[in-house]
Design a protein around this motif. Structure first.
Motif, PDB file in Angstrom:
ATOM      1  N   UNK A 101       8.372  -5.095  -3.486  1.00 26.24           N
ATOM      2  CA  UNK A 101       8.490  -4.962  -4.940  1.00 26.24           C
ATOM      3  C   UNK A 101       7.796  -6.118  -5.639  1.00 26.24           C
ATOM      4  N   UNK A 102       7.995  -7.336  -5.144  1.00 24.05           N
ATOM      5  CA  UNK A 102       7.330  -8.492  -5.743  1.00 24.05           C
ATOM      6  C   UNK A 102       5.810  -8.388  -5.602  1.00 24.05           C
ATOM      7  N   UNK A 103       5.347  -7.923  -4.446  1.00 21.95           N
ATOM      8  CA  UNK A 103       3.908  -7.748  -4.249  1.00 21.95           C
ATOM      9  C   UNK A 103       3.358  -6.693  -5.204  1.00 21.95           C
ATOM     10  N   UNK A 104       4.110  -5.622  -5.415  1.00 25.04           N
ATOM     11  CA  UNK A 104       3.700  -4.606  -6.386  1.00 25.04           C
ATOM     12  C   UNK A 104       3.562  -5.215  -7.768  1.00 25.04           C
ATOM     13  N   UNK A 105       4.550  -5.990  -8.176  1.00 26.27           N
ATOM     14  CA  UNK A 105       4.495  -6.608  -9.499  1.00 26.27           C
ATOM     15  C   UNK A 105       3.271  -7.489  -9.670  1.00 26.27           C
TER      16      UNK A 105
END
Length: 253
Positions: A74-78
């Protein structure tokens, strides 16, 4: 399209966009003029219904695969979303549900639901909203639930997570409204999606629910799209910290 609901030139990110409410929200935002980044667990370019619907409105659709049970993903997506350009609207719709009586509810199910439905929502919002705060504008819309107001039955993790979403909506609005970022939520009622399939398949339970809904029908995913367009649009520039029920009148009964 012009006017207070016009989203032409805006970029909207919609999570949980492969089906149900997320798909309908992506469709509605594109109809209002927005380009859409659609996020789903297994979305692949060139194969999805959300791409087809967004393209039918003449808007661009970029798809992203992400597992919201994996906070690192999720952090990488953001970070990837922010790196590819300004995000004007973030719709936090990804979610899951697990049904079991509270006394027997597996802790693994509790952990997964809280991660997907609450913790990952906050993690993604932190990353995507930072540039919004820096430039002094943006819209964040969470998907809450009727169980942000009520307790439900056999869904303790979901009820806790969605109550948390309502509190998070208000907490972020308190901090970010002075900086030009609107944070609000929609609270869908009993909508005909995968999450409510078990309820709709139970004739007695379905009849009980319909008897309680003043509108006299199950909601449609499209019913939620208009509410999200409103909260994402200039028409809602002075709306902060609201959890807006889209429930056919359930809470009024």
């Amino acid at each position: 399209m012009t006017g207070p609901f016009d989203l032409t030139g805006r970029r909207a990110v919609v999570t949980g966009a492969s089906r149900g409410i997320g798909l309908a929200v992506a469709d509605a935002l594109a109809a209002a003029g927005a380009d859409v980044d659609a996020v789903g667990t297994s979305l692949r370019p060139g194969t999805s219904e959300v791409e087809r619907r967004v393209a039918a409105h003449g808007r661009r659709c970029t798809v992203h695969a992400c597992d919201f049970a994996d906070c690192g993903a999720v952090l990488a997506l953001g970070e990837a979303l922010v790196a590819s350009g300004p995000v004007d609207v973030l719709v936090n719709n990804a979610g899951t549900i697990r049904r079991a009586p509270a006394a027997e509810h597996p802790l693994a199910d509790w952990d997964e639901v809280l991660q997907v439905d609450l913790s990952s929502q906050f993690a993604l919002t932190q990353v995507v909203a930072r540039p919004m705060l820096e430039r002094g504008g943006g819209k964040v819309v969470f998907t809450a639930s009727l169980l942000s107001f009520q307790g439900g039955v056999n869904v303790p993790g979901y009820a806790a997570a969605k109550s948390g979403v309502a509190g998070l909506t208000r907490a972020l609005a308190n901090e970010w409204a002075p900086r030009g970022v609107n944070v609000n939520a929609v609270a869908p009622g009993y909508v005909a999606t995968d999450n409510t399939q078990a309820l709709r398949d139970d004739p007695d339970r379905s009849a009980q629910l319909l008897d309680r809904i003043p509108a006299g029908r199950w909601g449609r995913a499209e019913d939620v799209g208009g509410a999200v367009v409103f909260l994402a649009s200039p028409a809602a520039d002075y709306v902060h910290g609201v959890v807006l029920p889209v429930d056919g009148g359930w809470l009024a009964r």
